[in-house]
Write a protein that holds these residues in place. Sequence first.
Motif, PDB file in Angstrom:
ATOM      1  N   PHE A   4       0.876  -1.172   0.188  1.00 51.76           N
ATOM      2  CA  PHE A   4      -0.161  -0.055  -0.221  1.00 51.76           C
ATOM      3  C   PHE A   4       1.376   1.541  -0.078  1.00 51.76           C
ATOM      4  N   ARG A   5       0.621   2.140  -0.911  1.00 51.37           N
ATOM      5  CA  ARG A   5       1.355   3.272  -1.318  1.00 51.37           C
ATOM      6  C   ARG A   5       0.328   4.179  -0.815  1.00 51.37           C
ATOM      7  N   GLY A   6       1.410   4.899   1.100  1.00 52.70           N
ATOM      8  CA  GLY A   6       0.153   5.738   1.949  1.00 52.70           C
ATOM      9  C   GLY A   6       0.870   7.053   1.199  1.00 52.70           C
ATOM     10  N   SER A   7       2.061   6.770   1.030  1.00 51.22           N
ATOM     11  CA  SER A   7       2.157   8.831   0.602  1.00 51.22           C
ATOM     12  C   SER A   7       1.117   9.232  -1.224  1.00 51.22           C
ATOM     13  N   THR A   8       1.005   8.421  -1.999  1.00 46.91           N
ATOM     14  CA  THR A   8       0.169   8.376  -2.795  1.00 46.91           C
ATOM     15  C   THR A   8      -1.341   8.146  -2.789  1.00 46.91           C
ATOM     16  N   PHE A   9      -1.757   7.581  -1.974  1.00 46.06           N
ATOM     17  CA  PHE A   9      -3.334   7.607  -2.515  1.00 46.06           C
ATOM     18  C   PHE A   9      -3.895   8.234  -2.067  1.00 46.06           C
ATOM     19  N   LYS A  10      -5.317   7.587  -2.722  1.00 46.69           N
ATOM     20  CA  LYS A  10      -6.172   8.713  -2.844  1.00 46.69           C
ATOM     21  C   LYS A  10      -7.639   8.308  -3.059  1.00 46.69           C
ATOM     22  N   ALA A  11      -8.509   8.797  -2.818  1.00 45.75           N
ATOM     23  CA  ALA A  11      -9.737   8.087  -1.994  1.00 45.75           C
ATOM     24  C   ALA A  11     -10.326   8.680  -3.041  1.00 45.75           C
ATOM     25  N   ARG A  13     -13.657  10.471  -2.116  1.00 45.46           N
ATOM     26  CA  ARG A  13     -14.085  11.539  -0.935  1.00 45.46           C
ATOM     27  C   ARG A  13     -13.797  11.640   0.039  1.00 45.46           C
ATOM     28  N   PRO A  14     -13.634  12.799   1.012  1.00 44.92           N
ATOM     29  CA  PRO A  14     -12.554  13.103   2.312  1.00 44.92           C
ATOM     30  C   PRO A  14     -13.103  11.496   3.320  1.00 44.92           C
ATOM     31  N   TRP A  15     -12.270  11.164   3.789  1.00 47.41           N
ATOM     32  CA  TRP A  15     -11.974  10.373   5.169  1.00 47.41           C
ATOM     33  C   TRP A  15     -12.236   8.563   4.331  1.00 47.41           C
ATOM     34  N   GLY A  16     -12.498   9.151   2.754  1.00 51.78           N
ATOM     35  CA  GLY A  16     -12.423   6.855   1.489  1.00 51.78           C
ATOM     36  C   GLY A  16     -11.725   7.092   2.734  1.00 51.78           C
ATOM     37  N   ALA A  17     -11.393   5.049   2.428  1.00 50.32           N
ATOM     38  CA  ALA A  17     -10.050   4.440   2.755  1.00 50.32           C
ATOM     39  C   ALA A  17     -10.014   3.313   2.138  1.00 50.32           C
ATOM     40  N   VAL A  18      -9.108   2.297   1.956  1.00 52.03           N
ATOM     41  CA  VAL A  18      -8.913   1.173   1.476  1.00 52.03           C
ATOM     42  C   VAL A  18      -8.547  -0.054   3.059  1.00 52.03           C
ATOM     43  N   ASP A  19     -10.021  -1.332   3.214  1.00 58.75           N
ATOM     44  CA  ASP A  19      -9.294  -2.011   4.303  1.00 58.75           C
ATOM     45  C   ASP A  19      -7.548  -2.416   3.695  1.00 58.75           C
ATOM     46  N   ILE A  20      -6.215  -2.053   5.031  1.00 58.40           N
ATOM     47  CA  ILE A  20      -5.537  -2.971   4.670  1.00 58.40           C
ATOM     48  C   ILE A  20      -5.844  -4.502   5.099  1.00 58.40           C
ATOM     49  N   ARG A  29      -6.227   0.435   7.903  1.00 61.54           N
ATOM     50  CA  ARG A  29      -6.972   1.038   7.219  1.00 61.54           C
ATOM     51  C   ARG A  29      -5.757   2.247   6.747  1.00 61.54           C
ATOM     52  N   LEU A  30      -6.182   2.460   5.343  1.00 64.32           N
ATOM     53  CA  LEU A  30      -5.605   3.784   5.210  1.00 64.32           C
ATOM     54  C   LEU A  30      -6.955   5.013   4.575  1.00 64.32           C
ATOM     55  N   HIS A  31      -6.285   5.940   4.821  1.00 65.12           N
ATOM     56  CA  HIS A  31      -7.478   7.103   4.688  1.00 65.12           C
ATOM     57  C   HIS A  31      -6.507   8.471   3.879  1.00 65.12           C
ATOM     58  N   TRP A  32      -7.603   8.591   3.317  1.00 63.81           N
ATOM     59  CA  TRP A  32      -7.422  10.391   2.464  1.00 63.81           C
ATOM     60  C   TRP A  32      -8.143  10.914   2.689  1.00 63.81           C
ATOM     61  N   THR A  33      -7.814  12.013   3.231  1.00 60.38           N
ATOM     62  CA  THR A  33      -9.454  13.154   3.288  1.00 60.38           C
ATOM     63  C   THR A  33      -8.312  15.042   3.273  1.00 60.38           C
ATOM     64  N   ASP A  34      -9.175  16.148   2.959  1.00 60.77           N
ATOM     65  CA  ASP A  34      -8.768  17.153   2.671  1.00 60.77           C
ATOM     66  C   ASP A  34      -9.690  18.101   3.519  1.00 60.77           C
ATOM     67  N   GLN A  35     -10.647  17.467   4.354  1.00 60.68           N
ATOM     68  CA  GLN A  35     -11.980  18.062   5.328  1.00 60.68           C
ATOM     69  C   GLN A  35     -11.993  17.484   6.559  1.00 60.68           C
ATOM     70  N   LEU A  96      -2.874   6.747   8.313  1.00 59.69           N
ATOM     71  CA  LEU A  96      -3.414   4.784   9.155  1.00 59.69           C
ATOM     72  C   LEU A  96      -3.857   4.904   9.832  1.00 59.69           C
ATOM     73  N   VAL A  97      -4.883   4.383  10.475  1.00 65.33           N
ATOM     74  CA  VAL A  97      -6.098   3.752  11.463  1.00 65.33           C
ATOM     75  C   VAL A  97      -6.723   2.657  12.070  1.00 65.33           C
ATOM     76  N   ILE A  98      -5.929   2.337  13.226  1.00 63.19           N
ATOM     77  CA  ILE A  98      -6.145   1.295  13.751  1.00 63.19           C
ATOM     78  C   ILE A  98      -6.921   1.260  14.333  1.00 63.19           C
ATOM     79  N   GLU A  99      -8.332   0.373  14.735  1.00 61.23           N
ATOM     80  CA  GLU A  99      -9.425   0.552  16.163  1.00 61.23           C
ATOM     81  C   GLU A  99     -10.156  -0.708  15.167  1.00 61.23           C
ATOM     82  N   ARG A 100     -10.915  -0.624  16.556  1.00 59.55           N
ATOM     83  CA  ARG A 100     -12.087  -2.025  16.477  1.00 59.55           C
ATOM     84  C   ARG A 100     -12.913  -1.862  16.013  1.00 59.55           C
TER      85      ARG A 100
END
Length: 104
Positions: A4-11, A13-20, A29-35, A96-100
Motif C-alpha cells: 500500500f503506497r501511503g504517500s500517494t493513495f487518494k480516495a 471522497r474525504p475520509w475514504g479508505a482502503v481496508d488493509i 485502514r489507510l485514509h485520504w482526506t482534505d476535510q 493509517l487508522v487502527i481501531e475496533r
Amino acid sequence: MKVFRGSTFKADRPWGAVDIANMGGVTTRLHWTDQPYKWHINDGEEVFAVLAGRVEMHFRDETGAEQSALLESGDVFYAAVGTEHVAHPIGEARVLVIEREGSV
C-alpha cells in the motif's frame, strides 16, 4: 502479500479508505482526506498515524477542556477508550487508522 503506497493513495471522497487488514476484529485502514472529520468517541482504543501531510487533532481532556496537537508525517495519536476527538487536516493528509471493527 500486497503493498500500500501511503504517500500517494487518494480516495474518491474525504475520509475514504482502503481496508488493509482485519485482525480478530481490529481493522487497519489507510485514509485520504482534505476535510475535517466529526467529533466522535470510538467504541474502543484508536491508533491514528499520519503517513503524509499534517493534521491538527482536537481532543477533550479528562476535565472536558478542548486541547489540540499538530501531527506531522510520522506522528501517532493514541485515543484511549472514551477520548472524544476530531481530526482537521491541513491540506491533504494520508492517515493509517487502527481501531475496533465498526468504530466510527
